[in-house]
Design an enzyme around this catalytic site. Structure first.
Site, PDB file in Angstrom:
ATOM      1  N   LYS A 226      -9.936   1.512   8.922  1.00 57.96           N
ATOM      2  CA  LYS A 226     -10.064   0.497   7.864  1.00 57.96           C
ATOM      3  C   LYS A 226     -10.921  -0.719   8.232  1.00 57.96           C
ATOM      4  CE  LYS A 226      -8.905   2.073   4.996  1.00 57.96           C
ATOM      5  NZ  LYS A 226      -9.675   3.303   4.566  1.00 57.96           N
TER       6      LYS A 226
ATOM      7  N   TRP B 116     -18.721   3.072   5.902  1.00 58.73           N
ATOM      8  CA  TRP B 116     -20.011   2.385   5.728  1.00 58.73           C
ATOM      9  C   TRP B 116     -20.907   2.621   6.942  1.00 58.73           C
ATOM     10  CZ3 TRP B 116     -20.646  -3.681   5.526  1.00 58.73           C
ATOM     11  CH2 TRP B 116     -21.882  -3.993   4.972  1.00 58.73           C
TER      12      TRP B 116
ATOM     13  N   HIS C  90     -11.489   7.319  16.334  1.00 55.29           N
ATOM     14  CA  HIS C  90     -10.655   6.106  16.268  1.00 55.29           C
ATOM     15  C   HIS C  90      -9.994   5.839  17.627  1.00 55.29           C
ATOM     16  CE1 HIS C  90     -11.268   5.547  12.086  1.00 55.29           C
ATOM     17  NE2 HIS C  90     -10.542   6.554  11.666  1.00 55.29           N
TER      18      HIS C  90
HETATM   19  P1  A3P Z   1     -11.377  -2.802   1.626  1.00 57.78           P
HETATM   20  O1  A3P Z   1     -10.130  -1.995   1.547  1.00 57.78           O
HETATM   21  O2  A3P Z   1     -11.136  -4.183   2.164  1.00 57.78           O
HETATM   22  O3  A3P Z   1     -12.154  -2.830   0.359  1.00 57.78           O
HETATM   23  P2  A3P Z   1     -12.882   2.557   6.625  1.00 57.78           P
HETATM   24  O4  A3P Z   1     -14.145   3.142   6.147  1.00 57.78           O
HETATM   25  O5  A3P Z   1     -12.892   2.274   8.108  1.00 57.78           O
HETATM   26  O6  A3P Z   1     -11.717   3.346   6.184  1.00 57.78           O
HETATM   27  O7  A3P Z   1     -12.782   1.107   5.992  1.00 57.78           O
HETATM   28  C1  A3P Z   1     -12.597   0.970   4.607  1.00 57.78           C
HETATM   29  C2  A3P Z   1     -13.037  -0.396   4.165  1.00 57.78           C
HETATM   30  O8  A3P Z   1     -14.480  -0.432   4.118  1.00 57.78           O
HETATM   31  C3  A3P Z   1     -12.555  -0.695   2.756  1.00 57.78           C
HETATM   32  O9  A3P Z   1     -12.340  -2.101   2.715  1.00 57.78           O
HETATM   33  C4  A3P Z   1     -13.720  -0.245   1.923  1.00 57.78           C
HETATM   34  O10 A3P Z   1     -13.764  -0.793   0.634  1.00 57.78           O
HETATM   35  C5  A3P Z   1     -14.881  -0.732   2.788  1.00 57.78           C
HETATM   36  N1  A3P Z   1     -16.139  -0.015   2.482  1.00 57.78           N
HETATM   37  C6  A3P Z   1     -16.298   1.311   2.251  1.00 57.78           C
HETATM   38  N2  A3P Z   1     -17.551   1.606   1.984  1.00 57.78           N
HETATM   39  C7  A3P Z   1     -18.244   0.441   2.035  1.00 57.78           C
HETATM   40  C8  A3P Z   1     -19.615   0.100   1.808  1.00 57.78           C
HETATM   41  N3  A3P Z   1     -20.509   1.021   1.482  1.00 57.78           N
HETATM   42  N4  A3P Z   1     -19.960  -1.194   1.940  1.00 57.78           N
HETATM   43  C9  A3P Z   1     -19.048  -2.137   2.279  1.00 57.78           C
HETATM   44  N5  A3P Z   1     -17.750  -1.871   2.483  1.00 57.78           N
HETATM   45  C10 A3P Z   1     -17.341  -0.599   2.365  1.00 57.78           C
END
Ligand code: A3P
Length: 317
Positions: free
Chosen positions: A67, A72, A131
């Site tokens: 998270k 991204w 992770h």
């Molecule tokens: P939020 O829940 O705060 O919106 P992971 O990919 O490690 O699971 O993390 C997920 C977090 O990254 C989420 O944060 C998600 O919305 C955000 N996220 C996913 N894709 C993204 C993107 N293309 N640009 C910016 N943030 C992104």
């Protein structure tokens, strides 16, 4: 199938049975192993990875606590590394038909499922994700001059909020429970400070091998992040690519807006054991969402725990 009742492969049963365990959030058993809490479905994967992974020159490992922007980073790294074959403005780009998790495998799951042969089939340079904490990486990876690590972390309160929303998609959980556990250092692949400090230390010792990224910095200037990333990976943008706007096109391709519109990100699930909807990986993508879920008192309490744990490291949030 109820994933809570999958038993780990017996191959590592003797080791696993000696590890301290918790029932995180009364829902998911985690084992304490080499400085981190590993969810039970992935502990065989960590053990198998440590014994079986064969590094290849040019390997790139994306590391992160859950998270913190893994999805991204997967998209940005994939688009950067594959740009010769797939220009980021191409209508045929794989990221327009596949979820980023389908482009970059999670080793922890792959090894747990005994599917690590799939890694052999990947062309070099391979792009993979974990992770695992830095302390859990075998020296064939942690000390390997040929294996680069790109780490991403995030402001811990925002990570907790994101974790709670994500967990909610598969199970009803109270935010206060996620919060109280985190204060005790309990979270998947936590304690969060151990996770961050391990890679922070490695990036200080070996900046040419370990790149340390923060979600908040990427949000502020994603194009510059992509430039740094490309340089770190030994694939700097040429002046012709800069003139053609390639770094900006990569950022646009991987933006929340583009990703949310891709069909593959709105259907299906990812994960071999716990299956999360692809959609659940794209939520708000903002900095500071913790204010909507924590009282100032909770924030102060968590900040002071984190500050205390990371004090003296040169790192702050
Ligand atoms: P939020 O829940 O705060 O919106 P992971 O990919 O490690 O699971 O993390 C997920 C977090 O990254 C989420 O944060 C998600 O919305 C955000 N996220 C996913 N894709 C993204 C993107 N293309 N640009 C910016 N943030 C992104």
């Amino acid at each position: 199938e109820d994933d809570d009742h999958i038993t780990p492969p017996t191959e590592y049963g003797d080791i696993i049975s000696t590890l301290p365990s918790i029932n995180y959030l009364g829902r998911w058993v985690h084992y304490q192993y080499q400085g981190g809490w590993v969810i039970h479905q992935r502990i065989p994967g960590v053990l198998s990875f440590q014994r079986r992974f064969t590094p290849r020159p040019g390997d790139v490992l994306l590391a992160s606590p859950p998270k913190c922007g893994t999805t991204w980073l997967k998209a940005l790294s994939f688009a950067t590394m594959a740009r010769a074959a797939y220009p980021p403005n191409s209508a045929e780009h794989p990221l327009l038909r596949l979820n980023p998790h389908e482009c970059v495998p999670l080793l922890d799951d792959l090894f747990s499922a005994g599917q690590h042969d799939k890694l052999e089939a990947l062309p070099s340079p391979r792009l993979m994700n974990t992770h695992m904490l830095h302390s859990q990486l075998p020296s064939s990876v942690a000390d390997n001059i040929d294996c680069k690590i790109v780490y991403i972390c995030r402001e811990p309160k925002d990570m907790l909020v994101s974790l709670w929303h994500f967990a909610q998609t598969i199970s009803p959980i109270k935010f206060t429970d996620v919060f109280e556990s985190a204060c005790e250092g309990k979270s998947t692949d936590g304690p969060i400070w151990n996770h961050i400090l391990g890679y922070w230390g490695a990036s200080k010792t070996s900046p040419e091998r370990v790149m340390f990224l923060r979600y908040e910095e990427m949000i502020l200037d994603p194009v510059d992040t992509v430039r740094h990333l490309a340089r770190f990976l030994g694939l700097p943008f040429t002046s012709a690519e800069e003139a053609a706007g390639v770094p900006a096109n990569i950022v646009k391709l991987c933006s929340m807006e583009t990703m949310k519109a891709v069909e593959a990100n709105n259907i299906g699930t990812s994960g071999i054991f716990l299956k999360f909807p692809h959609k659940s990986y794209f939520r708000k993508g903002v900095v500071g969402d913790w204010v909507n879920h924590m009282t100032p008192e909770m924030a102060r309490r968590f900040d002071s725990i984190v500050d205390d744990k990371i004090s003296g490291s040169g790192l702050s949030f």
